[in-house]
Design a protein around this motif. Structure first.
Motif, PDB file in Angstrom:
ATOM      1  N   LYS A   9       1.729  13.943 -33.757  1.00 44.04           N
ATOM      2  CA  LYS A   9       1.152  12.592 -33.702  1.00 44.04           C
ATOM      3  C   LYS A   9       0.244  12.280 -34.898  1.00 44.04           C
ATOM      4  O   LYS A   9      -0.088  11.122 -35.144  1.00 44.04           O
ATOM      5  N   ARG A  10      -0.151  13.299 -35.657  1.00 46.15           N
ATOM      6  CA  ARG A  10      -0.960  13.045 -36.853  1.00 46.15           C
ATOM      7  C   ARG A  10      -0.182  12.264 -37.912  1.00 46.15           C
ATOM      8  O   ARG A  10      -0.772  11.706 -38.839  1.00 46.15           O
ATOM      9  N   VAL A  11       1.145  12.220 -37.751  1.00 46.12           N
ATOM     10  CA  VAL A  11       1.965  11.389 -38.632  1.00 46.12           C
ATOM     11  C   VAL A  11       1.468   9.945 -38.608  1.00 46.12           C
ATOM     12  O   VAL A  11       1.432   9.251 -39.632  1.00 46.12           O
ATOM     13  N   LEU A  12       1.050   9.489 -37.437  1.00 44.59           N
ATOM     14  CA  LEU A  12       0.620   8.090 -37.264  1.00 44.59           C
ATOM     15  C   LEU A  12      -0.736   7.821 -37.900  1.00 44.59           C
ATOM     16  O   LEU A  12      -1.114   6.662 -38.080  1.00 44.59           O
ATOM     17  N   ASP A  13      -1.467   8.874 -38.248  1.00 44.02           N
ATOM     18  CA  ASP A  13      -2.771   8.727 -38.895  1.00 44.02           C
ATOM     19  C   ASP A  13      -2.696   8.999 -40.394  1.00 44.02           C
ATOM     20  O   ASP A  13      -3.732   9.211 -41.048  1.00 44.02           O
ATOM     21  N   VAL A  50      24.523  13.813 -44.065  1.00 40.22           N
ATOM     22  CA  VAL A  50      23.166  13.319 -43.813  1.00 40.22           C
ATOM     23  C   VAL A  50      22.661  13.758 -42.446  1.00 40.22           C
ATOM     24  O   VAL A  50      23.382  13.741 -41.445  1.00 40.22           O
ATOM     25  N   ALA A  51      21.395  14.159 -42.415  1.00 35.38           N
ATOM     26  CA  ALA A  51      20.717  14.478 -41.154  1.00 35.38           C
ATOM     27  C   ALA A  51      19.241  14.121 -41.309  1.00 35.38           C
ATOM     28  O   ALA A  51      18.722  14.026 -42.414  1.00 35.38           O
ATOM     29  N   GLY A  52      18.590  13.918 -40.172  1.00 34.62           N
ATOM     30  CA  GLY A  52      17.168  13.584 -40.173  1.00 34.62           C
ATOM     31  C   GLY A  52      16.847  12.175 -39.737  1.00 34.62           C
ATOM     32  O   GLY A  52      15.695  11.846 -39.464  1.00 34.62           O
ATOM     33  N   LEU A  53      17.866  11.332 -39.644  1.00 35.48           N
ATOM     34  CA  LEU A  53      17.615   9.934 -39.286  1.00 35.48           C
ATOM     35  C   LEU A  53      17.054   9.798 -37.869  1.00 35.48           C
ATOM     36  O   LEU A  53      16.197   8.940 -37.612  1.00 35.48           O
ATOM     37  N   GLU A  54      17.512  10.642 -36.953  1.00 34.07           N
ATOM     38  CA  GLU A  54      16.995  10.561 -35.589  1.00 34.07           C
ATOM     39  C   GLU A  54      15.499  10.875 -35.545  1.00 34.07           C
ATOM     40  O   GLU A  54      14.769  10.317 -34.712  1.00 34.07           O
ATOM     41  N   TYR A  55      15.040  11.746 -36.415  1.00 32.73           N
ATOM     42  CA  TYR A  55      13.602  12.022 -36.521  1.00 32.73           C
ATOM     43  C   TYR A  55      12.852  10.772 -36.994  1.00 32.73           C
ATOM     44  O   TYR A  55      11.779  10.438 -36.486  1.00 32.73           O
ATOM     45  N   ILE A  56      13.432  10.091 -37.957  1.00 30.06           N
ATOM     46  CA  ILE A  56      12.816   8.870 -38.480  1.00 30.06           C
ATOM     47  C   ILE A  56      12.756   7.790 -37.398  1.00 30.06           C
ATOM     48  O   ILE A  56      11.732   7.112 -37.237  1.00 30.06           O
ATOM     49  N   PHE A  57      13.828   7.650 -36.647  1.00 26.28           N
ATOM     50  CA  PHE A  57      13.831   6.654 -35.573  1.00 26.28           C
ATOM     51  C   PHE A  57      12.738   6.953 -34.545  1.00 26.28           C
ATOM     52  O   PHE A  57      12.066   6.039 -34.047  1.00 26.28           O
ATOM     53  N   GLU A  58      12.551   8.237 -34.241  1.00 20.36           N
ATOM     54  CA  GLU A  58      11.528   8.613 -33.271  1.00 20.36           C
ATOM     55  C   GLU A  58      10.126   8.304 -33.802  1.00 20.36           C
ATOM     56  O   GLU A  58       9.259   7.834 -33.059  1.00 20.36           O
ATOM     57  N   ILE A  59       9.899   8.523 -35.078  1.00 18.37           N
ATOM     58  CA  ILE A  59       8.601   8.191 -35.679  1.00 18.37           C
ATOM     59  C   ILE A  59       8.355   6.688 -35.620  1.00 18.37           C
ATOM     60  O   ILE A  59       7.247   6.240 -35.288  1.00 18.37           O
ATOM     61  N   LEU A  60       9.380   5.915 -35.901  1.00 13.61           N
ATOM     62  CA  LEU A  60       9.234   4.460 -35.849  1.00 13.61           C
ATOM     63  C   LEU A  60       8.981   3.977 -34.422  1.00 13.61           C
ATOM     64  O   LEU A  60       8.208   3.036 -34.203  1.00 13.61           O
ATOM     65  N   ARG A  61       9.600   4.625 -33.442  1.00 17.89           N
ATOM     66  CA  ARG A  61       9.331   4.282 -32.041  1.00 17.89           C
ATOM     67  C   ARG A  61       7.858   4.550 -31.710  1.00 17.89           C
ATOM     68  O   ARG A  61       7.177   3.708 -31.121  1.00 17.89           O
ATOM     69  N   LEU A  62       7.386   5.713 -32.094  1.00 18.07           N
ATOM     70  CA  LEU A  62       6.007   6.094 -31.798  1.00 18.07           C
ATOM     71  C   LEU A  62       4.998   5.212 -32.530  1.00 18.07           C
ATOM     72  O   LEU A  62       3.883   5.011 -32.046  1.00 18.07           O
TER      73      LEU A  62
END
Length: 348
Positions: A9-13, A50-62
Motif C-alpha cells: 500500500k506504500r505505492v499509494l504514498d 507482455v506480463a505485468g498489466l494485471e498488477y498495474i490494473f490492481e494498483i489503479l483500482r487501489l
C-alpha cells in the motif's frame, strides 16, 4: 478475482515513486492543472511476451482512479514488437503522472520473465519445465516472477510465494532434495531418500544423483531400492567436471563436462535395460534456450528441464511517454502517439 495480487500500500504514498515524478505531480497539483493527457507504454524488442498489466490494473483500482481514467491495454500473454504500445492511459496529468516509472518497472520485470519462459518452453518441444528461479534474485520478487512465469506458459514453481498470485490455477510448489540434505546423511543418498519418503509420503520421490559424480551407478542403486516408488532422477553435474561414467571416453571440446547428451543417453539406456523405464530424467545446471535446443537436436531423452538463471536474462525495458495534451499530439522529438490493434478498453 482470478489472481491473488497483493500490492504494498506504500505505492499509494509515492514511496516507490522516483523523486522527479513525485515533484511533477506536486507541481501539477499546485497550479491546479486540468490538462487531460495520454500516456503510452512500449518496449523496443520484437516477439516480447507482455506480463505485468494485471498488477498495474490492481494498483489503479487501489488508487481510486478507476472512474477518472480511460485505460486501453493488451492482455498479459500477448506478443508485441518494437515500439508497439501495450498500455495507454488518458486522464488528468496530476492524477497518474507518479505511476510512470513504477509501471515501467513492473512491465520490464514481468515481461522479461514471461518472454524468457516462452523462449525456453518453445525450445523444449513441449517437455516440462521446472522454474528454479527462486535462487536467482531477491526473494520479494517471487510473487511477480511466478505470475509472469505462468503467463509465459510454465506453472511448475518451487516456492509458496511464487504460486501466490496464481494459487487457484497451479499445483502446489514442487521440487527435489538438495545436495546439502545428502551431505547431512554423510553422503548416503538412500538414507536421505528414505527419510524424505517418510516425511513426505504423498510427494513424488525424486533422487538427486550427481552427489558422488557417478550418475549411472547411483541412479541404479536408487531405482533398485525404491522400484516403482521412484518418480525421477535429477542430474545436476557441475560444468567443471566429467561424470565417472564418461571418463573413459575422449572429448574434443569439453562436450562431456557437466550435464550433457551422452551422459543422459547412457543413463536412460541403463535404466531401461534394468527394467526402470518408468523413471523420468530431470536435468539442471546452466540450461538456457540454446542448451535446451542442443539437447533436443541431439534427441536427448530428457523429461523435465530445470531452469533458473536464464529466466532473468535478456532484460526488456519499458518506457512511458506522454504523447497527447488536451487532444493535441505533444511529445518529445522521436516519439509519437502510436496505435496497436490489440489494445482494448479496460473497465476496472
Amino acid at each position: 478475482m482470478k489472481y491473488n495480487i497483493q500490492i504494498d500500500k506504500r505505492v499509494l504514498d509515492n514511496y516507490f515513486c522516483s523523486d522527479y515524478f513525485d515533484k511533477s505531480q506536486k507541481i501539477a497539483k499546485a497550479i491546479n492543472s486540468k490538462a487531460i493527457v495520454t500516456m503510452q507504454w512500449f518496449q523496443r524488442k520484437d516477439n516480447s511476451t507482455v506480463a505485468g498489466l494485471e498488477y498495474i490494473f490492481e494498483i489503479l483500482r487501489l488508487s481510486g482512479l478507476s472512474n477518472k481514467l480511460q485505460i486501453e491495454a493488451i492482455e498479459d500473454g500477448e506478443v508485441v514488437n518494437n515500439l508497439e504500445p501495450v498500455l495507454k492511459i488518458t486522464g488528468k496529468y496530476k492524477d497518474f503522472v507518479h505511476f510512470e516509472g513504477l509501471f515501467d518497472g513492473i512491465l520490464a520485470r514481468a515481461t522479461t520473465v514471461s518472454t524468457n519462459i516462452r523462449t525456453i518452453k518453445k525450445a523444449a518441444n513441449g517437455k516440462a519445465i521446472l522454474n528454479m528461479n527462486d535462487r536467482g534474485d531477491y526473494f520479494l520478487n517471487q510473487q511477480l516472477d511466478g505470475y509472469a512465469s505462468y503467463v509465459g506458459g510454465v506453472d511448475t514453481l518451487v516456492t509458496p510465494a511464487s504460486t501466490e498470485v496464481v494459487a487457484k490455477l497451479v499445483a502446489k510448489p514442487t521440487g527435489t532434495l538438495p545436495h546439502s540434505l545428502i551431505a547431512l546423511f554423510d553422503g548416503d543418498l538412500i538414507a536421505a531418500l528414505h527419510e524424505y519418503k517418510k516425511q513426505f509420503p504423498n510427494n513424488n520421490l525424486v533422487a538427486l544423483v550427481d552427489f558422488n559424480n557417478d550418475v549411472i551407478t547411483d541412479s541404479l542403486k536408487v531405482a533398485n531400492e525404491f522400484g516403482k516408488e521412484l518418480f525421477a532422477v535429477r542430474i545436476d553435474t557441475s560444468v567443471s567436471i566429467v561424470d565417472k561414467s564418461l571418463q573413459t571416453l575422449k572429448e574434443k571440446d569439453k562436450e562431456l563436462h557437466g550435464v550433457n547428451p551422452t551422459q543422459v543417453k547412457m543413463l536412460r539406456k541403463a535404466l531401461d535395460e534394468n527394467g526402470f523405464n518408468h523413471v523420468k530424467i530431470i536435468v539442471s545446471s546452466g540450461f538456457d534456450d540454446k542448451k535446451i535446443k542442443y539437447f533436443e537436436d541431439e534427441k536427448t531423452p530428457v523429461d523435465i528441464y530445470g531452469v533458473g538463471e536464464f529466466i532473468l536474462s535478456n532484460k526488456i525495458n519499458f518506457t512511458g511517454d506522454l504523447v497527447m495534451v488536451n487532444g493535441i499530439e505533444r511529445s518529445k522529438v522521436g516519439r509519437k502517439n502510436s496505435s496497436n490493434n490489440k489494445l482494448k478498453k479496460i473497465i476496472l
